[in-house]
Scaffold this motif. Structure first.
Motif, PDB file in Angstrom:
ATOM      1  N   GLU A  33      68.541  46.951 -26.946  1.00 32.96           N
ATOM      2  CA  GLU A  33      69.936  46.927 -27.391  1.00 32.96           C
ATOM      3  C   GLU A  33      70.303  48.265 -28.042  1.00 32.96           C
ATOM      4  O   GLU A  33      71.476  48.574 -28.229  1.00 32.96           O
ATOM      5  CB  GLU A  33      70.168  45.773 -28.374  1.00 32.96           C
ATOM      6  N   ILE A  34      69.271  49.008 -28.399  1.00 30.15           N
ATOM      7  CA  ILE A  34      69.514  50.377 -28.888  1.00 30.15           C
ATOM      8  C   ILE A  34      68.445  51.290 -28.294  1.00 30.15           C
ATOM      9  O   ILE A  34      67.259  50.958 -28.310  1.00 30.15           O
ATOM     10  CB  ILE A  34      69.536  50.440 -30.439  1.00 30.15           C
ATOM     11  N   ARG A  59      69.930  59.572 -15.686  1.00 30.78           N
ATOM     12  CA  ARG A  59      69.245  58.390 -16.188  1.00 30.78           C
ATOM     13  C   ARG A  59      69.979  57.806 -17.390  1.00 30.78           C
ATOM     14  O   ARG A  59      70.115  56.594 -17.523  1.00 30.78           O
ATOM     15  CB  ARG A  59      67.791  58.756 -16.557  1.00 30.78           C
ATOM     16  N   LEU A  60      70.457  58.677 -18.270  1.00 30.35           N
ATOM     17  CA  LEU A  60      71.212  58.197 -19.433  1.00 30.35           C
ATOM     18  C   LEU A  60      72.473  57.474 -18.985  1.00 30.35           C
ATOM     19  O   LEU A  60      72.834  56.436 -19.537  1.00 30.35           O
ATOM     20  CB  LEU A  60      71.552  59.368 -20.366  1.00 30.35           C
ATOM     21  N   ALA A  61      73.127  58.008 -17.958  1.00 34.81           N
ATOM     22  CA  ALA A  61      74.345  57.374 -17.446  1.00 34.81           C
ATOM     23  C   ALA A  61      74.023  55.999 -16.860  1.00 34.81           C
ATOM     24  O   ALA A  61      74.802  55.052 -17.015  1.00 34.81           O
ATOM     25  CB  ALA A  61      74.992  58.273 -16.395  1.00 34.81           C
ATOM     26  N   GLU A  62      72.867  55.886 -16.203  1.00 34.31           N
ATOM     27  CA  GLU A  62      72.444  54.586 -15.655  1.00 34.31           C
ATOM     28  C   GLU A  62      72.190  53.574 -16.767  1.00 34.31           C
ATOM     29  O   GLU A  62      72.501  52.396 -16.629  1.00 34.31           O
ATOM     30  CB  GLU A  62      71.118  54.755 -14.887  1.00 34.31           C
ATOM     31  N   THR A  89      72.996  49.040 -22.427  1.00 34.85           N
ATOM     32  CA  THR A  89      72.628  49.010 -23.841  1.00 34.85           C
ATOM     33  C   THR A  89      73.872  49.115 -24.705  1.00 34.85           C
ATOM     34  O   THR A  89      74.927  49.549 -24.233  1.00 34.85           O
ATOM     35  CB  THR A  89      71.621  50.126 -24.165  1.00 34.85           C
ATOM     36  N   LYS A  90      73.737  48.702 -25.962  1.00 30.86           N
ATOM     37  CA  LYS A  90      74.922  48.726 -26.832  1.00 30.86           C
ATOM     38  C   LYS A  90      75.049  50.051 -27.568  1.00 30.86           C
ATOM     39  O   LYS A  90      76.126  50.446 -27.982  1.00 30.86           O
ATOM     40  CB  LYS A  90      74.826  47.590 -27.849  1.00 30.86           C
ATOM     41  N   ASN A  91      73.899  50.688 -27.780  1.00 30.37           N
ATOM     42  CA  ASN A  91      73.902  51.885 -28.621  1.00 30.37           C
ATOM     43  C   ASN A  91      72.875  52.910 -28.162  1.00 30.37           C
ATOM     44  O   ASN A  91      71.785  52.531 -27.726  1.00 30.37           O
ATOM     45  CB  ASN A  91      73.521  51.518 -30.056  1.00 30.37           C
ATOM     46  N   PHE A  92      73.251  54.149 -28.290  1.00 31.29           N
ATOM     47  CA  PHE A  92      72.256  55.225 -28.235  1.00 31.29           C
ATOM     48  C   PHE A  92      72.151  55.816 -29.637  1.00 31.29           C
ATOM     49  O   PHE A  92      73.136  55.845 -30.382  1.00 31.29           O
ATOM     50  CB  PHE A  92      72.665  56.330 -27.263  1.00 31.29           C
TER      51      PHE A  92
END
Lengths: 363, 250, 177
Positions: A251-252, A293-296, A301-304
């Motif tokens: 979730e994060i 990959r981050l865009a995928e 997920t709710k948070n980075f």
């Protein structure tokens, strides 16, 4: 498996470079990277290589400019203020399409700063650093084993695409000791073919060769740069590296590189113990950045949470990649202060449990 | 018909960009002749500067590299130490060598790098349009010393051959001129010797050549013959030609 | 298991070499280790210190902020590192040079006259080994024999009789834990 060797980060980096075929080093002393020139000064003569302690960082990078032009695998290293001094030369090397290895064992800044480990040179490293349109291939090790292993990949990529490569470490990685396993055979430099562009003795009566970064004819420089950009695009497609831990159900997702990634992962584990599904994405190459990959991952997920020992630099690349799809938060400690797992955990808890959005902590 | 002279093989047959009356063209030819006569073209690598001679990499018919302003001796060091059997020369002007690149030339000389340095001193910044150089004479007008160089504001000209000859790493330092035939002949011999020293692995050699800049020396001198007079009347008094150091026989 | 250690003392007391030795011993025992020295301005004269981590899991950071065990060899080190010890942790104090009483009640304090013991053994230099002997026995993090095995690997130039003396010092320390 042979017993691991206890090695200091800076020495592992030097030995790894030599085993990867480095036969030329020029540098200037600066803490916390002094072990690199010290090691190279005795190690390179053992393998028939050359070492030069130059009068300045400015001279060092230009000695490398000359050496790299002859096709020899060459290397320079420094720490933040010294890397700033080398930027003009790095730009010329990039403009002349010369491959070589530069190591930045980062320290606190700006200015003279301090000699503690820091990550404040992220922008400088990933945006080229000097003047003009160019990039460096930037790898970020997070342990002494990778300090040893990464020079090889840097050389391979640098020579394949004719681009300068950088190992972006920090004072912690440079000064710490850890066990290192020697997993790959030493490269025999005799098997490395002389590049077709390299300067040298012209025994075969070939056409004379020129190395340089300028073309004053109308429109020709643009053509030269665009040809280079094609190679950059290919690097972005084929050479991006990252590592993921526990991201499947996260979730994060924490994003951290280098020494910070280890602390961030410890924070993730503490969060998992408390029932918070935290995971880690560690960029191994900082340019190219694992933006696809981050865009995928963004919709899943709710948070980075970007965790970095700088005032919020890498977080900008995370935001560009995520492009507003979800929250991107920041935990940052600038000025050469180390990050500890407990404070990373605290940030995770604040974001996940208290629903902090646009959370940005600069401790 | 007998061929008395021809273009040196070490010089490419293309039109140079230098101004009429400039000394660079002459000096290029002398360097190329020396390379031909010593039969070293195939193993020579030249370093072009930033300044008027920036395009030198387009003119010499050997491997060439062009690098950042003033860093020629550092680049040459990297090449020579990588390929010790090569012959490496750095071609530099006064701004390049004696101002921004002072550190690189001094330390390459102090290390005793086996290099040949051709230093063209015309007492002015040519390429950028006539600003004061580190070798500009006292009283000499430039676009940044419009009333002439004043010591109290601009300091004094730097004598490179004298300075470098104090360093143990230097084997040979000579100053010549190209403002007359005798000077050209001396320059040629000096350049050849500076190459020969490198071929024989003797150490660092520098030839400083006083050269004309009719374009940037101001209107009074804006013709080649007036410019040659400025060398014989003024420059040689501040920068006396001669051998400042020669321990190549030792 | 996880054992975070800080060792601190004057430059020349063998702080750094003791830390490197512990890290190497961890490798011999197939553990994950890290060693991190203080570096820079305090290299001479002042207090030198280092962090060592010995763990079965991956080491997150090599900079130990709340150590399980602290070894202090001189007076300034006590003042600096006593407050850092994890509650329930161990503080090993070299009473040969430290006259101040430790204040903490929530930690175990072990007092050892390292210099005197080393002098009795005939070589003042092995005082750091006395402290390591105390550490090994008190924490159980590493076996004394493993430290003995690591010695010739870390210090390749040491003569066999000097290694013997170092091992003796380790054992003397262990007795006092």
């Amino acid at each position: 498996m042979a017993e691991k060797q206890l090695m200091k980060g800076n020495e592992a980096l030097s030995e790894g470079a030599v085993r990867a075929g480095c036969r030329f080093f020029a540098g200037y002393p600066i803490t916390p990277q002094n072990e690199v020139p010290e090691y190279m000064s005795w190690r390179l003569p053992q393998v028939g290589g050359a070492f030069i302690q130059s009068e300045s960082e400015v001279a060092a990078i230009n000695v490398i400019y000359g050496a790299a032009a002859t096709g020899v695998r060459s290397m320079t290293s420094s720490s933040s203020p010294g890397i700033s001094l080398k930027q003009e030369g790095i730009s010329y090397c990039a403009g002349a399409d010369l491959p070589f290895l530069i190591a930045n064992v980062m320290r606190g800044g700006p200015g003279l700063g301090n000699i503690a480990g820091a990550q404040g040179d992220y922008f400088q490293s990933t945006r080229g650093g000097g003047h003009g349109d160019y990039r460096l291939y930037v790898m970020a090790p997070n342990c002494v084993q990778e300090m040893f292993d990464f020079p090889k990949r840097c050389y391979e990529t640098a020579y394949k695409y004719r681009i300068p490569s950088m190992i972006l470490a920090d004072g912690t990685l440079g000064q710490m000791m850890e066990g290192v396993e020697i997993k790959w055979p030493e490269i025999d430099v005799k098997t490395i073919e002389k590049p077709k562009w390299s300067l040298g003795i012209n025994t075969e009566r070939r056409e004379r060769r020129m190395v340089g970064s300028y073309d004053l004819r109308d429109g020709m420089l643009e053509k030269m740069v665009l040809e280079r950009v094609k190679r950059y695009k290919e690097i972005e497609e084929k050479e991006v590296l990252w590592e993921e831990k526990m991201t499947e159900d996260a979730e994060i997702i924490l994003v951290a590189y280098g020494i910070s990634s280890r602390v961030a992962f410890a924070g993730c584990k503490m969060a998992r113990e408390k029932g918070i599904k935290a995971g880690l994405l560690r960029p191994i190459t900082l340019w190219p950045f694992p933006k696809k990959r981050l865009a995928e991952l963004a919709p899943k997920t709710k948070n980075f949470l970007a965790v970095e020992m700088s005032l919020g630099q890498m977080v900008e690349d995370v935001r560009l990649a995520v492009n507003g799809a979800t929250n991107v938060n920041l935990f940052a400690r600038p000025g050469g202060s180390p990050i500890f797992a407990e404070e990373v955990y605290k940030a995770i808890e604040d974001i996940v449990k208290k629903g902090a959005k646009e959370y940005a902590t600069v401790k | 018909m007998q061929l008395l002279n021809e273009k040196p093989k070490s010089l490419l047959d293309i039109q140079m960009h230098y101004c009429p009356g400039c000394g660079h063209g002459i000096i290029h030819r002398l360097v190329a002749e020396a390379m031909d006569e010593l039969n070293i073209r195939e193993k020579t690598i030249g370093v072009a500067p930033v300044g008027c001679a920036v395009f030198a990499d387009h003119y010499f018919n050997c491997d060439m590299i062009q690098g950042p302003h003033g860093r020629g001796p550092a680049i040459a060091t990297g090449i020579k130490r990588s390929v010790p059997e090569s012959v490496v020369f750095s071609y530099q002007g006064d701004g390049d060598l004696a101002s921004i690149g002072m550190g690189e030339i001094v330390h390459a000389a102090a290390r005793g790098e086996k290099l040949t340095v051709i230093f063209v001193n015309n007492a002015i910044y040519g390429m950028t349009g006539g600003q004061m150089a580190p070798t500009t004479l006292i009283g000499q007008k430039s676009t940044t010393t419009v009333d002439g160089r004043k010591p109290e504001i601009n300091g004094f000209p730097i004598r490179m051959c004298e300075m470098l000859s104090t360093l143990d790493g230097v084997v040979y330092a000579e100053r010549t001129t190209v403002h007359n035939v005798a000077g050209v002949v001396k320059s040629k011999n000096a350049i050849k010797k500076a190459f020969q020293n490198q071929i024989e692995n003797k150490g660092f050699s520098i030839v400083e050549i006083l050269s004309m800049c009719p374009t940037n020396w101001g209107t009074r001198l804006d013709n080649p013959s007036e410019a040659t007079k400025y060398i014989s009347d003024s420059m040689v008094k501040v920068f006396p030609p001669g051998v400042y150091k020669d321990i190549s026989a030792k | 298991m996880y054992q975070g250690i800080r060792i601190s003392g004057f430059g020349g007391q063998g702080v750094i070499s003791a830390g490197v030795l512990l890290a190497y011993t961890g490798i011999i025992e197939n553990k994950n280790v890290s060693f991190f020295p203080s570096y820079g301005a305090e290299m001479r004269g002042g207090t030198a210190n280092c962090s060592v981590v010995i763990a079965s899991d991956e080491v997150d950071t090599p900079i130990v902020s709340s150590p399980d065990t602290v070894i202090v060899l001189n007076e300034p080190s006590l003042a600096k590192f006593e407050p850092m010890v994890k509650p329930g942790g161990i503080l090993i104090v070299n009473t040969s040079l430290i006259k101040t009483e430790p204040k903490r009640k929530d930690i175990k304090v072990i007092k050892v006259p390292c210099n005197e013991i080393a002098d009795k053994l005939g070589n003042a230099k092995v005082m750091n080994m006395v402290a390591l002997g105390v550490f090994a026995k008190a924490t159980g993090a590493l076996a004394i024999e493993s430290i003995g095995k690591a010695l010739p690997k870390v210090y390749k130039k040491l003569k066999p009789e000097v290694i013997e003396l170092n091992i003796k010092a380790l054992n003397e320390g262990a007795k006092l834990a």
